[in-house]
Scaffold this motif. Structure first.
Motif, PDB file in Angstrom:
ATOM      1  N   VAL A   1      42.556  35.668  48.454  1.00 36.55           N
ATOM      2  CA  VAL A   1      43.532  36.590  47.878  1.00 36.55           C
ATOM      3  C   VAL A   1      42.962  37.234  46.615  1.00 36.55           C
ATOM      4  N   ALA A   2      43.607  38.305  46.205  1.00 31.98           N
ATOM      5  CA  ALA A   2      43.190  38.970  44.976  1.00 31.98           C
ATOM      6  C   ALA A   2      44.377  39.599  44.256  1.00 31.98           C
ATOM      7  N   GLU A   3      45.514  39.644  44.930  1.00 34.76           N
ATOM      8  CA  GLU A   3      46.671  40.287  44.318  1.00 34.76           C
ATOM      9  C   GLU A   3      47.288  39.397  43.242  1.00 34.76           C
ATOM     10  N   GLU A   4      47.808  40.065  42.232  1.00 36.74           N
ATOM     11  CA  GLU A   4      48.470  39.339  41.157  1.00 36.74           C
ATOM     12  C   GLU A   4      49.514  38.376  41.712  1.00 36.74           C
ATOM     13  N   GLU A   5      50.329  38.877  42.601  1.00 36.39           N
ATOM     14  CA  GLU A   5      51.417  38.056  43.136  1.00 36.39           C
ATOM     15  C   GLU A   5      50.893  36.809  43.828  1.00 36.39           C
ATOM     16  N   ASP A   6      49.844  36.993  44.573  1.00 36.19           N
ATOM     17  CA  ASP A   6      49.291  35.863  45.326  1.00 36.19           C
ATOM     18  C   ASP A   6      48.688  34.826  44.397  1.00 36.19           C
ATOM     19  N   ILE A   7      47.999  35.313  43.392  1.00 34.27           N
ATOM     20  CA  ILE A   7      47.397  34.371  42.442  1.00 34.27           C
ATOM     21  C   ILE A   7      48.479  33.651  41.659  1.00 34.27           C
ATOM     22  N   PHE A   8      49.419  34.458  41.217  1.00 30.88           N
ATOM     23  CA  PHE A   8      50.484  33.871  40.398  1.00 30.88           C
ATOM     24  C   PHE A   8      51.293  32.842  41.172  1.00 30.88           C
ATOM     25  N   ALA A   9      51.535  33.116  42.420  1.00 30.31           N
ATOM     26  CA  ALA A   9      52.320  32.187  43.218  1.00 30.31           C
ATOM     27  C   ALA A   9      51.708  30.798  43.173  1.00 30.31           C
ATOM     28  N   VAL A  10      50.406  30.732  43.217  1.00 31.52           N
ATOM     29  CA  VAL A  10      49.728  29.442  43.181  1.00 31.52           C
ATOM     30  C   VAL A  10      49.705  28.880  41.761  1.00 31.52           C
ATOM     31  N   ALA A  11      49.274  29.722  40.835  1.00 29.17           N
ATOM     32  CA  ALA A  11      49.154  29.271  39.447  1.00 29.17           C
ATOM     33  C   ALA A  11      50.505  28.782  38.931  1.00 29.17           C
ATOM     34  N   LYS A  12      51.522  29.496  39.301  1.00 23.49           N
ATOM     35  CA  LYS A  12      52.863  29.156  38.866  1.00 23.49           C
ATOM     36  C   LYS A  12      53.254  27.755  39.350  1.00 23.49           C
TER      37      LYS A  12
ATOM     38  N   LYS B   1      47.784  38.689  36.225  1.00 23.99           N
ATOM     39  CA  LYS B   1      47.725  40.146  36.360  1.00 23.99           C
ATOM     40  C   LYS B   1      46.357  40.658  35.904  1.00 23.99           C
ATOM     41  N   ASP B   2      45.942  40.203  34.749  1.00 26.91           N
ATOM     42  CA  ASP B   2      44.641  40.644  34.236  1.00 26.91           C
ATOM     43  C   ASP B   2      43.502  40.208  35.151  1.00 26.91           C
ATOM     44  N   LEU B   3      43.626  38.987  35.627  1.00 23.68           N
ATOM     45  CA  LEU B   3      42.577  38.484  36.502  1.00 23.68           C
ATOM     46  C   LEU B   3      42.526  39.289  37.799  1.00 23.68           C
ATOM     47  N   ALA B   4      43.691  39.574  38.333  1.00 21.85           N
ATOM     48  CA  ALA B   4      43.743  40.354  39.573  1.00 21.85           C
ATOM     49  C   ALA B   4      43.079  41.709  39.368  1.00 21.85           C
ATOM     50  N   GLU B   5      43.323  42.284  38.220  1.00 25.57           N
ATOM     51  CA  GLU B   5      42.691  43.578  37.923  1.00 25.57           C
ATOM     52  C   GLU B   5      41.176  43.445  37.928  1.00 25.57           C
ATOM     53  N   ASP B   6      40.713  42.420  37.241  1.00 28.29           N
ATOM     54  CA  ASP B   6      39.256  42.213  37.184  1.00 28.29           C
ATOM     55  C   ASP B   6      38.680  41.960  38.574  1.00 28.29           C
ATOM     56  N   MET B   7      39.413  41.194  39.344  1.00 32.49           N
ATOM     57  CA  MET B   7      38.939  40.887  40.698  1.00 32.49           C
ATOM     58  C   MET B   7      38.816  42.175  41.499  1.00 32.49           C
ATOM     59  N   LYS B   8      39.800  43.013  41.358  1.00 37.22           N
ATOM     60  CA  LYS B   8      39.770  44.250  42.138  1.00 37.22           C
ATOM     61  C   LYS B   8      38.609  45.133  41.722  1.00 37.22           C
ATOM     62  N   LYS B   9      38.350  45.131  40.439  1.00 40.22           N
ATOM     63  CA  LYS B   9      37.235  45.962  39.967  1.00 40.22           C
ATOM     64  C   LYS B   9      35.943  45.588  40.667  1.00 40.22           C
ATOM     65  N   GLU B  10      35.807  44.338  40.974  1.00 41.29           N
ATOM     66  CA  GLU B  10      34.579  43.916  41.647  1.00 41.29           C
ATOM     67  C   GLU B  10      34.795  43.703  43.131  1.00 41.29           C
ATOM     68  N   GLY B  11      35.968  44.038  43.588  1.00 35.63           N
ATOM     69  CA  GLY B  11      36.244  43.902  45.007  1.00 35.63           C
ATOM     70  C   GLY B  11      36.166  42.472  45.503  1.00 35.63           C
TER      71      GLY B  11
END
Length: 809
Positions: free
Chosen positions: A463-474, A425-435
DNA sequence: GCGGATCAC
DNA sequence: TATGGTGATCCGC
């Protein structure tokens, strides 16, 4: 080897564990005593055990190269030597001594800031950090062996009076801004390496400086200095007397004080026109503005400048004259460890070969070329010759973004998944901040024995969404948990990283106004849906390409915050423990895989209808290939723009689309999913394809026929802010192009003018490095290839000549 | 592309 | 009680 006396081993191990006196301020202290305290404090800990293990691995690497060394024949050596000489000649010919490179480094930066703001600290040994880890220490504390990257509890054993101050990064950032403003006066393209360090190219400044009247080289005492704030907020007055003596009572190698009574005037100081004077002036201004001191190195290239800045630290400077003789002389006795890029391990490996000084590198080059990788050898040879980058270039785009946390042992799978989600979630936020959008997700785990593991997976699209990142990380995490069998994973750190970014587009923060403008235009086109369309992205990309020359809000490099968040992380881990509201992901994970998550079950665009950015008509397909073909037909123009239109990324994009569609068809083809989050995950890729729409100047699309779509709202040029009497995008684009180009030209002209005038240089610092005169900076200014590379496999299999041939090619 | 390792700050 | 976080790069697969 196995029966080597332990003392030898310990000695080797010390190089890893013990205090390194590489840092300034460590001279003349009781090394043995300090080391024994450090070892005593560490012994038996998991950390220590792991360090021991790593050290043994290094020892094995050394054994290997020693074996290889033993196999080298005279003939091989001779051949290698000839090659080395050839290469040396070539490098020698390319030697450029014409640039004046300066490396500036604030003295004990964080600690100095804290001391400045809390006078009681000035007389005490202090450090910034926590009981777990220190970021830096003041010079008083360094006398006890207390240094950066040392745990606070060990530091306390070395110096019981040590005061540990928690870091305040906001403050350091603010101070950093202040010094950067000064840097920009000497080199608008300066390269920040961290909050407290930068490289500057003084060459141009010095040329101009020769013609400056004395008035421009006179600077007043006092915290204001900059002309924009003539305010009399003299915080200095009070603290002036205890200012500079405080930090460093005895600055060993310090050249004449900055406060030399040179100027006739009591409240100002004159500076000459030579480099040393210019750098002294810069340091003077830093000190007057921030009440902090800096050290600097002056040399003909970056590698040397960096070493030089360390020479007279603290509060000093050192200039290496730009002659081959002086440079070679300087390198002669320089320990290899002082060179940026040669760390503990490389030092140890080289040392095993008898190489401890830079001159040894040159002498042993033939041997080294047979034992180390090409990259490493090239670096060694350059170092031995005192060569380095002579051009400073700003960092390019970032290549990865990550977040990681250390915590108390975490063994419960549910908690691990919850933490993982939080990180995503935090990473996704950071990613979005920088587009940013990336294709590769990496999971990093460190167990309680300090063993580190990384696992990565690359997706077909970004991808950049929390859900998308998490799906992989999980999934990666799950695999690791499963692999651990019946035992739990006992973690002390978890991290998530994104990389393989698709392109530089969508750097939203840089151009809010324009994106806002685009958003508006697009919303109306999409019937008010705030969805990121091709239109939006293509525009953003195109505008960004143009704007990139005007905007350099490049924050420079990361690594600016070596935070000590142990407290914070522990708290957050504790919070996780308590947070019962979190769905225990481990349950939902049971037997699950990516398919459980709609957002990742397919990476293709789910939109049933895609709108062509050219003709604005709906294209009834979910097949991106088909859609692209449609656009291509619509465009029907050759992409004649010579500007780099990233054909690769367009190619990649098409490839991925194919891949995607294949996957989609192969998997449950009929399973139609609703649009997940409104943002097509692979959208980031499209710029490559679409961009040519907007980059093509000769794009004379007859009408683009938006008429059929209903009236487009008035288009307002984001540059000149005038409403354009057209709803033809092509016409409008052309207008914006003109506007932008004019602006860029204007800026450039402005720079040329300003550069004559020092006070205005600041104004031009926003000219992007993209507009720098073509600089063929051969090497990256970043860390040069890790010279500590293992001998290549080829070598191990006796194909020794292979490498060397490539190396000298 | 992956994973381990090194390095800088 | 207790040894960090972020980003980059290289090498060998």
């Amino acid at each position: 080897m196995d029966n080597e006396p332990t003392s030898t081993k310990d000695e080797g191990f010390l190089s890893r564990m013990a205090l390194n006196d590489n840092k300034a301020g460590m001279e003349g202290l009781d090394r043995d005593k300090i080391n024994s305290i450090i070892m005593e404090s560490s012994k038996g800990s998991k950390f220590y055990e792991n360090e021991l293990k790593k050290d043994q691995q290094v020892n094995q690497r050394i054994e290997k190269i020693m074996l290889q060394k033993a196999c080298i024949t005279q003939a091989q050596l001779k051949k290698a030597q000839a090659q080395v000489e050839k290469m040396t000649l070539a490098l020698e010919r390319s030697r450029d001594l014409s640039r004046v490179i300066v490396h500036v480094d604030m003295d004990a930066f964080y600690a100095a800031v804290e001391m400045r703001d809390c006078p009681e600290l000035k007389t005490k040994p202090m450090a910034v950090g926590s009981m777990s880890m220190l970021s830096t220490s003041n010079y008083h504390a360094r006398k006890y062996g207390v240094r950066a990257a040392m745990p606070g509890f060990i530091a306390k054993k070395l110096c019981s009076d040590l005061v540990i101050v928690p870091p305040n990064f906001d403050k350091y950032r603010a101070v950093s801004e202040e010094i950067r403003e000064i840097f920009a006066n000497y080199d608008p393209h300066f390269l920040p390496m961290s909050l407290d360090e930068a490289y500057l190219d003084f060459t141009e400044h010095l040329q101009q400086r020769q013609a400056w009247p004395e008035s421009l080289r006179t600077h007043r005492y006092g915290p204001k200095t900059e002309k924009e704030t003539p305010t009399p907020k003299d915080r200095k007055a009070k603290e002036e007397e205890d200012l500079s003596p405080v930090l460093f009572e005895e600055s060993p190698g310090s050249p004449p004080s900055l406060h030399g009574p040179k100027g006739a005037n009591e409240d100002s100081e004159f500076f000459g026109t030579c480099v040393e004077e210019a750098v002294r002036e810069m340091r003077f201004r830093i000190e007057q503005k921030t009440m902090l001191t800096a050290s600097a190195g002056i040399a003909p290239n970056m590698m040397l400048a960096k070493v030089c800045s360390d020479k007279n630290k603290p509060n000093g400077q050192y200039r290496l004259p730009p002659t081959r003789e002086a440079v070679m002389d300087f390198m002669q006795d320089l320990p290899v460890r002082k060179v940026c890029g040669i760390g503990k391990v490389s030092e140890k490996m080289l040392s095993a070969l008898g190489v401890t000084k830079c001159s040894h590198l040159g002498q042993q080059m033939a041997l080294l070329s047979l034992l180390f990788s090409e990259t490493a050898c090239r670096n060694f040879l350059e170092v031995s010759l005192g060569l380095g980058s002579t051009r400073i270039s700003r960092h390019e785009e970032r290549k990865s973004m990550s977040i990681e946390r250390t915590f108390k042992e975490l063994s419960d799978a549910a908690e691990q998944f919850a933490l993982c989600r939080e990180l995503c979630k935090d990473l996704a936020e950071d990613m979005k901040k920088e587009g940013l959008k990336g294709k590769t997700v990496s999971l990093k785990l460190k167990n309680v024995n300090f063993e580190v593991k990384t696992r990565a997976q690359t997706l077909p699209c970004a991808v950049a969404e929390e859900e998308d990142i998490f799906a992989v990380a999980k999934d990666l995490l799950k695999t690791e948990i499963d692999n651990e069998g019946p035992h739990p994973l006992k973690l002390r750190l978890m991290g998530v990283r994104m990389s393989a970014f698709v392109s530089s587009e969508d750097k939203a923060p840089m151009q809010k106004s324009i994106l806002g403008f685009l958003q508006k235009a697009e919303e109306s086109q999409n019937g008010g849906e705030p969805q990121q369309s091709f239109f939006h992205r293509a525009h953003a990309k195109r505008l960004q390409l143009l704007m990139s020359s005007v905007n350099t809000q490049d924050e420079g490099c990361g690594a600016e915050a070596s935070g000590i968040p142990s407290k914070e992380t522990k708290e957050s881990a504790a919070a996780l423990n308590k947070n019962g509201s979190l769905v225990p992901p481990v349950l939902e994970n049971k037997g699950s895989s990516v398919e459980d998550h709609p957002s990742t079950s397919g990476y293709e665009a789910h939109s049933q209808t895609l709108i062509c950015p050219v003709c604005s008509s709906k294209v009834e397909t979910t097949d991106l290939n088909a859609f692209n073909r449609h656009i291509d037909i619509c465009l029907n123009v050759a992409s004649t723009n010579p500007k780099k239109s990233e054909p690769d990324s367009a190619h990649d994009y098409l490839q991925e689309c194919r891949e995607l569609n294949k996957q989609r068809r192969q998997s449950e083809a009929e399973e139609e999913q609703p649009v997940s989050s409104g943002v097509c995950p692979q959208g980031g890729q499209r710029g490559g394809q679409i961009q040519k729409v907007f980059l093509t100047q000769s794009d004379s699309k007859p009408t683009t026929s938006q008429q059929g779509q209903g009236k487009r709202p008035d288009l307002v040029c984001p540059v000149c802010h005038l409403t354009q009497e057209t709803d033809d995008l092509t016409v409008f684009n052309r207008h914006v192009d003109l506007c932008l180009n004019q602006e860029v030209l204007h800026e450039l002209k402005g720079q040329a003018t300003f550069s004559q005038n020092p006070s205005a240089v600041k104004n031009s610092k926003n000219i992007a490095s993209g507009n720098l005169p073509k600089q063929v900076s051969k090497g990256k200014n970043k860390r040069r290839g890790s010279p500590s590379s293992l001998p290549s496999k080829k070598l191990r299999s006796l194909g020794l000549c292979n490498t060397i041939d490539k190396f000298f090619k």
